[in-house]
Write a protein that holds these residues in place. Structure first.
Motif, PDB file in Angstrom:
ATOM      1  N   CYS A  31       0.849  -1.190   0.000  1.00  0.00           N
ATOM      2  CA  CYS A  31       0.000   0.000   0.000  1.00  0.00           C
ATOM      3  C   CYS A  31       0.886   1.242   0.000  1.00  0.00           C
ATOM      4  CB  CYS A  31      -0.899   0.002   1.241  1.00  0.00           C
ATOM      5  SG  CYS A  31      -1.659  -1.587   1.615  1.00  0.00           S
ATOM      6  N   PRO A  32       0.317   2.404  -0.331  1.00  0.00           N
ATOM      7  CA  PRO A  32       1.114   3.638  -0.294  1.00  0.00           C
ATOM      8  C   PRO A  32       1.771   3.822   1.073  1.00  0.00           C
ATOM      9  CG  PRO A  32      -0.996   4.043  -1.346  1.00  0.00           C
ATOM     10  CD  PRO A  32      -1.065   2.655  -0.780  1.00  0.00           C
ATOM     11  N   SER A  33       3.047   4.187   1.065  1.00  0.00           N
ATOM     12  CA  SER A  33       3.784   4.339   2.318  1.00  0.00           C
ATOM     13  C   SER A  33       5.029   5.180   2.075  1.00  0.00           C
ATOM     14  CB  SER A  33       4.189   2.970   2.869  1.00  0.00           C
ATOM     15  OG  SER A  33       5.054   3.095   3.984  1.00  0.00           O
ATOM     16  N   HIS A  34       5.402   5.977   3.083  1.00  0.00           N
ATOM     17  CA  HIS A  34       6.647   6.736   2.987  1.00  0.00           C
ATOM     18  C   HIS A  34       7.817   5.906   3.505  1.00  0.00           C
ATOM     19  CE1 HIS A  34       5.427   7.395   7.186  1.00  0.00           C
ATOM     20  NE2 HIS A  34       6.709   7.556   7.438  1.00  0.00           N
ATOM     21  N   LYS A  35       7.519   4.726   4.058  1.00  0.00           N
ATOM     22  CA  LYS A  35       8.568   3.858   4.581  1.00  0.00           C
ATOM     23  C   LYS A  35       9.087   2.931   3.477  1.00  0.00           C
ATOM     24  CE  LYS A  35       6.550   3.883   9.211  1.00  0.00           C
ATOM     25  NZ  LYS A  35       5.970   3.068  10.308  1.00  0.00           N
ATOM     26  N   LYS A  36      10.268   2.381   3.709  1.00  0.00           N
ATOM     27  CA  LYS A  36      10.891   1.506   2.724  1.00  0.00           C
ATOM     28  C   LYS A  36      10.284   0.100   2.759  1.00  0.00           C
ATOM     29  CE  LYS A  36      15.398   3.789   2.365  1.00  0.00           C
ATOM     30  NZ  LYS A  36      15.207   4.090   0.927  1.00  0.00           N
ATOM     31  N   LEU A  37      10.486  -0.614   1.686  1.00  0.00           N
ATOM     32  CA  LEU A  37      10.061  -2.008   1.590  1.00  0.00           C
ATOM     33  C   LEU A  37      10.719  -2.831   2.698  1.00  0.00           C
ATOM     34  CD1 LEU A  37       8.687  -4.206  -0.373  1.00  0.00           C
ATOM     35  CD2 LEU A  37      11.011  -4.519  -1.253  1.00  0.00           C
ATOM     36  N   ASP A  38       9.934  -3.744   3.296  1.00  0.00           N
ATOM     37  CA  ASP A  38      10.491  -4.672   4.292  1.00  0.00           C
ATOM     38  C   ASP A  38      11.254  -5.779   3.557  1.00  0.00           C
ATOM     39  OD1 ASP A  38       9.768  -3.862   6.976  1.00  0.00           O
ATOM     40  OD2 ASP A  38       7.687  -4.135   6.360  1.00  0.00           O
ATOM     41  N   ARG A  39      12.483  -5.492   3.224  1.00  0.00           N
ATOM     42  CA  ARG A  39      13.262  -6.439   2.414  1.00  0.00           C
ATOM     43  C   ARG A  39      13.564  -7.732   3.160  1.00  0.00           C
ATOM     44  NH1 ARG A  39      17.489  -2.818  -1.278  1.00  0.00           N
ATOM     45  NH2 ARG A  39      15.942  -1.256  -1.959  1.00  0.00           N
ATOM     46  N   VAL A  40      13.495  -7.691   4.496  1.00  0.00           N
ATOM     47  CA  VAL A  40      13.790  -8.883   5.283  1.00  0.00           C
ATOM     48  C   VAL A  40      12.816 -10.015   4.955  1.00  0.00           C
ATOM     49  CG1 VAL A  40      12.354  -8.182   7.255  1.00  0.00           C
ATOM     50  CG2 VAL A  40      14.280  -9.736   7.613  1.00  0.00           C
TER      51      VAL A  40
END
Length: 321
Positions: free
Chosen positions: A126-135
């Motif tokens: 969804c739209p987010s200013h946070k980065k992708l949870d690459r973990v």
């Protein structure tokens, strides 16, 4: 406002990086045979100056693009195609999703029936200013490195996430190139409207004035421009919908997908579950629960007794009989 004008406004910041040109994009329904397989055509457009179709394989639910000159289409209304191809997994899945359309939340297909023990993983972006949870992805690759490559994941993506996370999308694309993951791109609307102060029956896609045409087609165009393939699947933002909204979506020839295991809400994954977590940085609890699930099932996964399934394969297996 017309779709083309909206796209110009919303996609302008990334147009310079687009690898493909997409124009005259619209719903178009018909049937044909391509490379020996019966297909249903759902979109027509000009793709890199070539008249083209987006089509769905009626058996495998895989989508692809074909030049119009190579796929001789027989135009037909979707209602007629539903009758003509009623015994195929694609149309059966579309009908099943329509039959699960009256609840305010979790309409559509919510559970699979795999041959072996395992789940289907869906990750909402969804739209987010946070980065992708690459973990999430690195953990998947590590846990299944010896038994499953590439690892199948379904990413429910919004146009706005693509617009603001170009580095993350490139990172995912590189994982695909390395054959570490296999992505099914699920349409999650362009804007993903949400207001925490508004009741659900007027929120998300049910927000008054929502342009469903743009929310769906705008996202598909945003996928096609950099070379990603829209799937035949759709996920309602917040899993919120009503019968009218479900019908509006299936009228585009796409299948709503819900979930019976939204981990952050405390729902437990069982065999065949369509698991939902958010990978947009806004749901750390769901990510933590999924990593825990991976660790719990690690030994079974290593022995091929607990698997991750491609969303298309899960639906095909359920409806091909």
């Amino acid at each position: 406002m017309k779709l083309a004008r909206l796209l110009l406004l919303l996609l302008f910041p990334v147009l310079a990086f687009a690898q493909n040109t997409v124009s005259s994009y619209k719903p178009f329904f018909g049937s044909g045979t391509y490379k020996g397989n019966p297909v249903i055509i759902t979109r027509s457009f000009i793709y890199n100056n070539t008249p083209s179709y987006l089509y769905t394989n009626t058996q495998t639910l895989a989508t692809a693009i074909a030049p119009a000159k190579d796929l001789k289409a027989t135009p037909a209304p979707l209602a007629q195609l539903k009758t003509q191809f009623a015994d195929t997994p694609y149309i059966k899945a579309l009908a099943a999703a329509e039959n699960q359309s009256y609840a305010l939340q979790d309409a559509g297909l919510i559970h699979g029936y795999p041959k072996e023990h395992g789940i289907t993983l869906t990750i909402d972006l969804c739209p987010s200013h946070k980065k992708l949870d690459r973990v999430i992805f690195t953990s998947l690759i590590t846990e299944f490195s010896k038994t499953l490559q590439p690892v199948p994941v379904a990413l429910s993506i919004t146009g706005r996430f693509m617009l603001t996370h170009t580095d993350d999308i490139l990172w995912l694309k590189n994982l695909e190139k390395q054959n570490k993951i296999k992505i099914t791109w699920v349409n999650h609307t362009y804007n993903h409207h949400y207001d925490p102060k508004v009741p659900l029956n007027e929120n998300f896609i049910l927000r008054p004035g929502t342009d469903i045409n743009f929310e769906i087609l705008g996202t598909e165009i945003a996928l096609l421009q950099p070379g990603r393939m829209p799937s035949v699947f759709f996920r309602f933002p917040g899993l919120v919908s009503n019968n009218k909204a479900v019908t509006a979506v299936t009228d585009f020839g796409i299948i709503p997908i819900g979930s019976d295991a939204w981990l952050a809400k405390g729902q437990q994954a069982a065999n065949g579950s369509i698991v939902l977590i958010h990978g947009n940085g806004n749901e750390p609890l769901g990510v933590k629960d999924f990593i825990k699930l991976l660790q719990t099932e690690k030994e079974k996964a290593m022995a091929n007794q607990w698997l991750l399934y491609d969303l298309r394969d899960t639906v095909e297996d359920e409806f091909k009989q």
